[in-house]
Design a protein around this motif. Structure first.
Motif, mmCIF file in Angstrom:
data_model
loop_
_atom_site.group_PDB
_atom_site.id
_atom_site.type_symbol
_atom_site.label_atom_id
_atom_site.label_comp_id
_atom_site.label_asym_id
_atom_site.label_seq_id
_atom_site.Cartn_x
_atom_site.Cartn_y
_atom_site.Cartn_z
ATOM 1 N N SER A 481 1.149 -1.501 0.262
ATOM 2 C CA SER A 481 0.018 -0.178 0.034
ATOM 3 C C SER A 481 0.713 1.023 0.168
ATOM 4 O O SER A 481 2.035 1.188 0.679
ATOM 5 C CB SER A 481 -1.183 0.109 1.236
ATOM 6 N N PHE A 482 0.344 1.861 -0.561
ATOM 7 C CA PHE A 482 1.046 3.383 -1.014
ATOM 8 C C PHE A 482 0.527 4.521 -0.791
ATOM 9 O O PHE A 482 -0.497 4.337 -1.429
ATOM 10 C CB PHE A 482 2.078 2.556 -1.927
ATOM 11 N N GLU A 483 0.778 5.084 -0.754
ATOM 12 C CA GLU A 483 0.080 7.022 -1.170
ATOM 13 C C GLU A 483 1.688 7.810 -1.884
ATOM 14 O O GLU A 483 2.501 7.856 -1.178
ATOM 15 C CB GLU A 483 -0.382 7.216 -0.575
ATOM 16 N N ASN A 484 1.403 8.765 -2.660
ATOM 17 C CA ASN A 484 2.261 10.099 -2.949
ATOM 18 C C ASN A 484 2.103 11.144 -2.441
ATOM 19 O O ASN A 484 1.057 11.661 -2.393
ATOM 20 C CB ASN A 484 2.236 10.501 -4.480
ATOM 21 N N ILE A 485 3.520 11.464 -1.522
ATOM 22 C CA ILE A 485 3.462 12.827 -0.826
ATOM 23 C C ILE A 485 4.489 13.124 -0.962
ATOM 24 O O ILE A 485 4.513 14.540 0.193
ATOM 25 C CB ILE A 485 3.313 12.008 1.217
ATOM 26 N N THR A 486 4.601 13.756 -2.378
ATOM 27 C CA THR A 486 5.734 15.077 -2.464
ATOM 28 C C THR A 486 4.575 16.026 -2.281
ATOM 29 O O THR A 486 6.030 16.694 -1.570
ATOM 30 C CB THR A 486 5.543 14.173 -4.443
ATOM 31 N N ALA A 487 3.640 16.419 -2.601
ATOM 32 C CA ALA A 487 3.797 17.131 -2.108
ATOM 33 C C ALA A 487 2.921 18.179 -1.144
ATOM 34 O O ALA A 487 3.297 19.581 -0.524
ATOM 35 C CB ALA A 487 1.241 17.011 -2.578
ATOM 36 N N ARG A 488 3.529 17.169 -0.658
ATOM 37 C CA ARG A 488 2.610 16.702 1.182
ATOM 38 C C ARG A 488 3.643 17.553 1.869
ATOM 39 O O ARG A 488 4.759 18.193 2.541
ATOM 40 C CB ARG A 488 2.290 15.611 1.926
ATOM 41 N N LYS A 489 5.834 16.662 1.272
ATOM 42 C CA LYS A 489 6.430 16.885 1.427
ATOM 43 C C LYS A 489 7.462 18.061 1.608
ATOM 44 O O LYS A 489 7.367 18.646 2.354
ATOM 45 C CB LYS A 489 6.992 15.743 1.428
ATOM 46 N N TYR A 490 6.628 18.303 -0.030
ATOM 47 C CA TYR A 490 6.954 19.930 -0.822
ATOM 48 C C TYR A 490 6.456 21.118 0.477
ATOM 49 O O TYR A 490 6.874 22.065 1.014
ATOM 50 C CB TYR A 490 6.514 19.585 -2.040
ATOM 51 N N THR A 491 5.490 20.911 0.668
ATOM 52 C CA THR A 491 4.226 22.443 1.449
ATOM 53 C C THR A 491 5.441 22.316 2.736
ATOM 54 O O THR A 491 5.572 23.341 3.923
ATOM 55 C CB THR A 491 3.167 21.834 1.748
ATOM 56 N N GLU A 492 5.493 21.078 3.500
ATOM 57 C CA GLU A 492 6.072 20.607 4.523
ATOM 58 C C GLU A 492 7.828 21.383 4.533
ATOM 59 O O GLU A 492 8.031 22.068 5.981
ATOM 60 C CB GLU A 492 6.285 19.792 5.342
ATOM 61 N N SER A 493 8.441 21.817 3.622
ATOM 62 C CA SER A 493 9.236 21.610 3.256
ATOM 63 C C SER A 493 9.246 23.368 3.217
ATOM 64 O O SER A 493 10.100 24.373 3.809
ATOM 65 C CB SER A 493 10.125 21.500 2.098
ATOM 66 N N GLN A 494 7.908 23.819 2.942
ATOM 67 C CA GLN A 494 7.863 25.310 2.722
ATOM 68 C C GLN A 494 7.675 25.918 4.268
ATOM 69 O O GLN A 494 7.621 27.286 4.442
ATOM 70 C CB GLN A 494 6.944 24.954 1.533
ATOM 71 N N LEU A 495 6.942 25.012 4.998
ATOM 72 C CA LEU A 495 6.126 25.784 5.897
ATOM 73 C C LEU A 495 8.193 25.798 7.507
ATOM 74 O O LEU A 495 7.477 27.208 7.612
ATOM 75 C CB LEU A 495 5.590 24.753 6.858
ATOM 76 N N GLN A 497 10.568 26.620 5.913
ATOM 77 C CA GLN A 497 11.849 26.812 5.536
ATOM 78 C C GLN A 497 10.805 28.827 5.936
ATOM 79 O O GLN A 497 11.799 29.466 6.847
ATOM 80 C CB GLN A 497 11.855 27.183 4.320
ATOM 81 N N THR A 498 9.763 28.840 6.087
ATOM 82 C CA THR A 498 9.335 30.191 6.306
ATOM 83 C C THR A 498 9.497 30.325 7.995
ATOM 84 O O THR A 498 9.180 31.215 7.947
ATOM 85 C CB THR A 498 8.064 30.306 5.722
ATOM 86 N N GLN A 499 9.221 29.311 8.577
ATOM 87 C CA GLN A 499 9.054 29.306 10.108
ATOM 88 C C GLN A 499 10.522 30.030 11.085
ATOM 89 O O GLN A 499 10.615 30.047 10.987
ATOM 90 C CB GLN A 499 8.361 28.338 10.207
ATOM 91 N N TYR A 500 11.762 29.240 9.632
ATOM 92 C CA TYR A 500 12.422 29.574 10.099
ATOM 93 C C TYR A 500 13.172 31.062 9.494
ATOM 94 O O TYR A 500 14.544 31.687 10.413
ATOM 95 C CB TYR A 500 13.359 28.320 9.180
ATOM 96 N N PHE A 501 13.130 31.164 8.527
ATOM 97 C CA PHE A 501 12.716 32.848 7.391
ATOM 98 C C PHE A 501 12.639 34.028 9.201
ATOM 99 O O PHE A 501 13.088 34.568 9.468
ATOM 100 C CB PHE A 501 12.662 33.102 6.399
ATOM 101 N N ASN A 502 11.787 33.186 9.527
ATOM 102 C CA ASN A 502 10.613 34.312 10.702
ATOM 103 C C ASN A 502 11.462 34.167 11.769
ATOM 104 O O ASN A 502 11.892 35.135 12.259
ATOM 105 C CB ASN A 502 9.258 33.582 10.805
ATOM 106 N N GLN A 503 11.938 33.237 12.051
ATOM 107 C CA GLN A 503 12.662 32.708 13.129
ATOM 108 C C GLN A 503 13.655 33.993 13.196
ATOM 109 O O GLN A 503 14.138 34.543 14.306
ATOM 110 C CB GLN A 503 13.137 31.802 13.254
ATOM 111 N N GLN A 504 14.560 34.109 12.187
ATOM 112 C CA GLN A 504 15.952 34.439 12.336
ATOM 113 C C GLN A 504 15.161 36.424 11.992
ATOM 114 O O GLN A 504 15.740 37.024 12.920
ATOM 115 C CB GLN A 504 16.093 34.699 10.889
#
Length: 521
Positions: A481-495, A497-504
Motif C-alpha cells: 500500500s502506498f501514497e504519493n506524499i511529494t506535494a505534502r513533503k514540499y508543503t512541509e518543507s516550505q513551511l 523554511q518560512t518558520q526558519y526565516f521568520n525566526q531569524q
C-alpha cells in the motif's frame, strides 16, 4: 383299418394362462379342415357334482362349443376334489392308480409334485422332481420324504420330523405354504417354496400333495437386491452432501402453467426422505426430525429467489445443476444451498424429485465480505498492489496479480496492462534497490513492514516521495500500500523554511510578533 390317433398336449406352468382358449382355437381350425376332434382334460379342477357324476365345466363348455359327440369326450383320469386317490386305489386297482398319478405328473404346474400317504413318499414323482432333488423314483420309493431331502438344517443341526411344517398338512388336515431349505442328493442345500395340501377321502385325510418350486435364483436376486439397498443406504448416510427426496401427495401434469405448478408444489410437496447430513444442515439431530416437513418450511414462498429457483426447475425440463436456494434452518437462521435435482416423471406426471445439496452459506458470506473488501480497495485513494513470489530465492519472480485504480493514479503507471507480468519484466530497476530484499523478507517471515518514506523516480513511475507499507498474504503473496506524499513533503518543507526565516527576523529585529494561522493553506 382304424385310425391311429395323434395326441397334442397343451399345458402351462401357471393357472388361468389361456390354455382353454388356445385349445379351442386349434380345435376349430382343425375341424374346419375336416379333421375329427376329440377332447379330454385328465385333471379335473372346475368341478360340478351331480347325483350320478362329476362334471368338469371346461370339458362341458368345450364339448358344447365344438359340438363333440359323447364318444369324442375323454373321461377325467383324476378329479381333484372329494374323489381322491384313495377312492381310485380301493376301487380301480394298482395299475389304474399308477395311471392316475402318471397323468397328474405330466400336467403338474410345479417343479415337483409328490403324493404322500401316511408319511411315505408315494409313486407320483415326476421328472422335474428327479432333477430338483437328484434322486430317482427307485431310490426313494417307500422312504419318508422328510428323511430324504429335509432331515438337516443348513447350519448342520438335525431337523426333526415333528418340527417340519410340510408334514403338518397331513395330521392337521390344513394346507401349509411357506419356504424351506431342502438337501440335494449331492449334499448342497437349496431354497424352495412349497405348498402341502391334504388329500381328503371318504375316510378322512389319506395323503398329501406337495408342490415345490426351486427358488434359488429368486433368493439370489433378493440377496443382490438387499445388498444393493444396503450399498444405497450406506452411500446415502456416508455422503458428505445432503441427499433428499420430495414427494408430491398428488401427481402433477408437467404441462401445467408455471404459476399453477409452483402453487401445487407448495400445496402437495413434502420431504419423504433425507440423510443425516441434510438434517444437520438445518440444525437437527436426526432425519426423522425433518421428514414430513412441507416444502414451504424449506423454500420460503415469499422469497423471489425461491420462486425463480422453481421456475428454472420447470423450464429446464425438471432438472437443475448447481442451483442456489435461499432457505432458513429450524432456528430461523438464513441458509444458502447449492442444489442438484431431477424430477421423476411417469406418464406425463411429476411424481417426486430427488436431489443433493451443499451448504454454501459460509462461502457466500465470505464472498460477500470479499466483495465488500474489494469495493473498499477499489474505491480507496491509496494505491494497493499484490505480488506473488513464485521463487523464494529470485525476487525477479514476483508476479503482479492485482492493482486497484488508485495505484495507477498515484504512480502514473497503467497497472491494468501489467497484470500477470513479473517484477523483472515490468520494474527491472526496482530489483537494483534494497526494497526487493525487504519484500522477500515479508513473504518469508509473514511480518508486515512499514518502509516509511521512499523517494523513487525509475521505471516510468512519477518522481516523488512515497509512503510505503508491505504486508504478507497467503500463498507467498505480498501486498503493498502506498501514497504519493511529494506535494505534502514540499508543503512541509516550505513551511519549515518560512518558520526558519521568520525566526531569524524575530531574533534580529526586537519587538516584532508573528502570529501563524495553520488552518489556512
Amino acid at each position: 383299418m382304424p385310425k391311429s390317433p395323434k395326441f397334442l398336449f397343451v399345458g402351462s406352468s401357471e393357472a388361468y394362462s389361456g390354455k382353454s382358449a388356445i385349445v379351442l382355437g386349434i380345435a376349430q381350425q382343425l375341424q374346419a379342415k375336416g379333421l375329427d376332434i376329440a377332447y379330454g382334460k385328465p385333471l379335473g379342477t372346475c368341478l360340478t357334482r351331480t347325483q350320478t357324476e362329476v362334471i368338469e365345466e371346461d370339458v362341458l363348455f368345450m364339448a358344447n362349443t365344438l359340438n363333440l359327440p359323447k364318444e369324442r369326450v375323454l373321461p377325467m383320469l383324476l378329479p381333484l376334489d372329494e374323489i381322491t386317490i384313495a377312492d381310485y386305489i380301493s376301487s380301480g386297482g394298482q395299475l389304474s392308480y399308477q395311471q392316475q398319478l402318471q397323468s397328474y405328473s405330466q400336467f403338474s404346474a410345479s417343479d415337483l409334485v409328490v403324493l404322500e400317504g401316511a408319511g411315505t413318499l408315494q409313486e407320483g414323482k415326476n421328472p422335474a422332481a428327479e432333477k430338483l432333488t437328484g434322486y430317482s423314483l427307485t431310490e426313494v420309493r417307500g422312504r419318508p420324504l422328510h428323511d430324504v431331502i429335509h432331515h438337516t438344517r443348513p447350519d448342520g443341526r438335525p431337523y426333526p420330523l415333528e418340527e417340519c411344517p410340510i408334514d403338518r398338512a397331513f395330521p392337521q388336515n390344513n394346507q401349509e405354504q411357506g419356504e424351506e431349505v431342502f438337501i440335494h442328493r449331492d449334499g448342497h442345500f437349496y431354497p424352495v417354496a412349497y405348498t402341502a395340501s391334504p388329500i381328503r377321502g371318504g375316510n378322512g385325510v389319506v395323503g398329501t400333495i406337495i408342490e415345490v418350486q426351486d427358488i434359488s435364483e429368486r433368493k439370489r436376486a433378493e440377496a443382490e437386491l438387499q445388498r444393493a439397498k444396503e450399498r444405497y443406504r450406506a452411500f446415502i448416510q456416508q455422503s458428505s452432501e445432503g441427499i433428499w427426496c420430495f414427494e408430491l401427495e398428488q401427481p402433477l401434469p408437467v404441462d401445467w402453467p408455471e404459476d399453477r405448478l409452483i402453487s401445487a408444489f407448495y400445496q402437495y410437496g413434502y420431504l419423504a426422505e433425507c440423510n443425516q447430513v441434510m438434517a444437520q444442515m438445518y440444525g437437527l439431530a436426526s432425519p426423522q426430525d425433518l421428514i414430513g416437513a412441507r416444502l414451504g418450511e424449506f423454500l420460503v414462498e415469499s422469497d423471489p429467489n425461491n420462486l425463480e429457483y422453481l421456475r428454472t426447475f420447470i423450464r429446464s425440463g425438471y432438472r437443475l445443476t448447481d442451483a442456489e436456494s435461499y432457505e432458513v434452518d429450524r432456528q430461523g437462521q438464513p441458509k444458502i444451498f447449492l442444489n442438484n435435482l431431477v424430477g421423476i416423471i411417469e406418464n406425463g406426471l411429476l411424481i417426486r424429485a430427488w436431489g443433493t445439496q451443499r451448504d454454501i452459506t459460509e462461502r457466500k458470506q465470505a464472498e460477500q465480505r470479499l466483495q465488500l473488501f474489494a469495493d473498499v480497495v477499489r474505491n480507496t485513494q491509496m494505491g494497493i498492489v499484490v505480488w506473488q513470489l513464485e521463487n523464494l530465492e529470485d525476487p525477479a519472480s514476483f508476479r503482479l496479480l492485482i492493482a486497484n485504480p488508485a495505484a495507477s493514479n498515484v504512480t502514473g503507471i497503467e497497472f491494468e496492462r501489467l497484470i500477470g507480468t513479473t517484477m523483472g519484466e515490468s520494474f527491472p530497476r526496482l530489483l537494483q534497490t534494497e526494497l526487493v530484499e525487504r519484500y522477500q523478507q515479508v513473504v518469508r517471515t509473514g511480518e508486515a513492514l512499514d518502509l516509511g518514506e521512499v523517494p523513487y523516480a525509475q521505471d516510468g513511475i512519477h518522481a516523488g516521495v512515497y509512503n510505503l507499507k508491505a504486508f504478507a498474504l497467503p500463498n507467498r503473496c505480498l501486498g503493498l500500500s502506498f501514497e504519493n506524499i511529494t506535494a505534502r513533503k514540499y508543503t512541509e518543507s516550505q513551511l519549515q523554511q518560512t518558520q526558519y526565516f521568520n525566526q531569524q527576523i524575530a531574533e534580529t529585529v526586537p519587538g516584532i510578533l508573528f502570529v501563524y494561522d495553520l488552518t489556512v493553506g
